[in-house]
Design an enzyme around this catalytic site. Structure first.
Site, PDB file in Angstrom:
ATOM      1  N   GLY A   1       3.950  -0.253  -1.025  1.00 23.69           N
ATOM      2  CA  GLY A   1       3.939  -0.871  -2.345  1.00 23.69           C
ATOM      3  C   GLY A   1       5.209  -0.572  -3.118  1.00 23.69           C
TER       4      GLY A   1
ATOM      5  CE1 TYR B   1      -3.278   2.839   0.399  1.00 23.86           C
ATOM      6  CE2 TYR B   1      -4.117   1.691   2.324  1.00 23.86           C
ATOM      7  CZ  TYR B   1      -4.228   2.698   1.398  1.00 23.86           C
ATOM      8  OH  TYR B   1      -5.295   3.566   1.449  1.00 23.86           O
ATOM      9  CB  CYS B   2       0.912   4.331   0.043  1.00 27.58           C
ATOM     10  SG  CYS B   2       1.489   6.039  -0.128  1.00 27.58           S
ATOM     11  CB  VAL B   3       5.735   4.655   0.896  1.00 29.21           C
ATOM     12  CG1 VAL B   3       5.335   4.367   2.338  1.00 29.21           C
ATOM     13  CG2 VAL B   3       7.247   4.657   0.769  1.00 29.21           C
TER      14      VAL B   3
END
Length: 601
Positions: free
Chosen positions: A341, A337-339
């Site tokens: 990811g 998720y986000c950073v």
């Protein structure tokens, strides 16, 4: 004969002058306490830096815009004429309205602008005039930046962002005397709202230890492990970087491949486990996934030198080892998720390079691997700003959580800053209890080495997408990542814009299923099927432009979660008996959500 009470100005009369004067004195007394709470930590040396560097950057950027218009007298006259033309239109329409003639507003209020929702912004000519004067001026300032030639794109982007922040700050809706709703409330309550508001301001300055930490919700209504992050599970491993949580099964059988979730460390993992109705983690467990989640440490001086490599090795790779010990399975499905990811993508490229094939599918939630179109956060990233940030991080070994939180709030300052300034300090109201906003305010620190690497290699130099990033002595190439990928973007995302996520899809060497969800960075991801909210789009391979992809995409109502679950099962739907935490002699350390997530900044 019309009732005198219908006169528009009768709403703006002091009810009790004596009480009003007393409350005004109390307001000034509280304002003095607020000033003391701001000054004291600075006098004591607890806050050593000021905002000079940021202010200098703003002035230098806007000066470049001003230089373009001032360097040519004809252009300067043209710019002034444009502004005065708008003012003259406003004056003429106001005169017509005053005379009782039909008139058209000089500028229309944006339909989605919630600041001017009170009826008196339209009905009362005084407030309507102030509102239109503000809208004309702010639109002119935005056009000045947009039409200035010779600016590089980064400078223009910064100038647009700064002008927007200034315009949002000086909106008449943010001041008692120019906001009809605030003025009515102040007069009706004889100024009691201002007394309460100043008390809130003092409390928030003390909570922030001299920095203003605006309350977005009532923090007393939430407690992790009691009404947040309540999905049953156990912490089964920990080190200096993270804890590993395994969630207890709720089905007799589970998918053979366990599911590893890598959340961002810029915020805490329980965004995916807010409550039983919203929890993606609980929902995944109920679908028969054996869920493991990394809970990142809230770092301090001890983690100063922890870099992206440490987060990869001590975070993701170590957790894969833990999962193998617990489940006796090497093959894993993964989510980032986000950073988190971005780190997962880095890890996948590293694993491809060294021949480690334990991760069989990867799902990315609003994740960027190509930062060409990285949105408004790029405003904060250039050599000068990063150098200043690195200097400050070197003082303690980390970036204070409030700094990152402030940056994210500024992306939507009207919603996440000024609406709360008005509500808390001018209306004197307590913020509404809201679990999502509690999570949003529960900020985390950034280790100096990790954050510097991330800003320089991703936002500044975009090395991952170029094949130039180096981790643990290996050059990374995302095209060598050939496993199936589910790449989720959200349509209104300000942090990982859908165009940026779409472009990143082309970096991988295997099949990529690009999915676009409705709403934004959080609500588009945390969208349980039972709510039946928003929608999502699926389509062909993510090639060409996002606009062309959307033209042929298929829209589906509701949540994308079941679609994702089917996608996972399409790659391997083999099942085994449910696995409980503590199996195979793995020591249980504590109950979920664990102690790392409890640490406050």
């Amino acid at each position: 004969m019309a009732d005198d009470r219908d006169h528009p100005m009768l709403q703006y009369i002091i009810n009790n002058p004596e009480a009003f004067a007393q409350n005004l004195a109390k307001t000034l007394e509280q304002a003095g306490k607020a000033l003391a709470a701001y000054i004291e930590p600075r006098e004591q040396g607890k806050i050593t830096h000021d905002s000079t560097d940021e202010l200098t950057g703003v002035v230098k950027t806007l000066a470049q815009v001003g230089e373009y218009w001032a360097s040519d007298p004809q252009r300067a006259v043209e710019a002034q004429s444009r502004l005065w033309s708008g003012y003259i239109d406003l004056w003429n329409s106001s005169l017509k309205r005053m005379m009782g003639e039909p008139s058209t507003p000089a500028i229309e209020t944006p339909a989605r602008d919630k600041r001017f929702a009170d009826p008196d912004w339209q009905k009362n000519q005084f407030f309507d005039f102030i509102k239109q004067l503000y809208l004309i001026t702010s639109k002119w300032a935005e056009d000045m930046v947009h039409d200035a030639q010779g600016l590089d794109e980064h400078t223009r982007h910064k100038a647009e962002f700064y002008v927007t922040q200034i315009a949002n700050a000086v909106s008449p809706s943010n001041f008692v005397l120019t906001n009809p709703e605030l003025l009515r409330l102040t007069l009706e309550s004889n100024g009691e709202n201002l007394v309460k508001g100043m008390r809130h301001l003092v409390e928030d300055l003390k909570t922030g230890k001299g920095e203003l930490k605006i309350r977005q919700t009532d923090p007393t209504k939430f407690k992790l492990g009691e009404n947040l992050g309540t999905t049953p599970g156990k912490v089964i491993s920990q080190n200096d970087v993270c804890q590993v949580i395994q969630y207890s099964p709720s089905t007799d059988e589970v998918l053979k491949r366990p599911l590893l979730i890598v959340p961002p460390w810029i915020n805490k993992f329980y965004i995916l486990d807010l409550n039983p109705e919203k929890s993606f983690i609980k929902w995944a467990v109920d679908q028969g996934h054996t869920v493991f989640v990394i809970s990142w440490v809230n770092p301090d001086e001890r983690q100063a030198q922890k870099s992206f490599e440490h987060y990869m090795k001590e975070g993701i790779l170590n957790t894969l080892d833990v999962i193998k010990r617990v489940t006796r399975q090497e093959e894993v499905n993964s989510i980032g998720y986000c950073v988190g990811g971005t780190l997962l993508a880095v890890t996948l490229a590293y694993m491809a390079k060294i021949g480690d094939d334990r991760i069989k599918t990867a799902t990315f939630f609003t994740t960027q691997v190509d930062f060409t179109f990285a949105g408004d956060l790029k405003v904060f990233v250039d050599e000068e700003q990063i150098s200043v940030l690195e200097k400050r991080m070197a003082e303690h070994g980390y970036l204070d959580g409030s700094k990152m939180s402030s940056a994210f709030n500024m992306l939507r300052s009207n919603d996440l800053i000024w609406s709360y300034v008005v509500n808390n300090y001018l209306k004197g109201q307590d913020p509404f209890p809201f679990d999502l906003l509690y999570w949003n305010s529960d900020s985390t620190r950034m280790p100096a080495a990790n954050h510097s690497f991330y800003l320089r290699n991703c936002y500044l130099d975009n090395k991952l997408s170029k094949g130039e990033m180096e981790i643990a002595g290996e050059h990374l190439d995302l095209s060598k990542v050939t496993i199936p990928i589910f790449n989720l973007a959200t349509r209104e995302d300000h942090i990982a814009p859908p165009k940026s996520v779409f472009l990143g899809s082309g970096c991988f060497g295997g099949p990529v299923d690009y999915v676009l969800a409705g709403s934004g960075h959080i609500a588009g991801v945390v969208n349980p099927p039972a709510k039946k909210k928003y929608q999502f789009w699926t389509g062909a391979e993510a090639k060409g432009t996002l606009e062309n992809w959307l033209k042929n995409a298929e829209e589906h109502p509701g949540s994308w979660w079941p679609y994702w679950d089917q996608w996972i099962r399409s790659h391997d739907d083999a099942k085994v008996k449910a696995r409980k935490p503590g199996a195979n002699r793995v020591k249980i350390l504590e109950d979920a959500p664990g102690s790392y997530v409890m640490t406050k900044v």
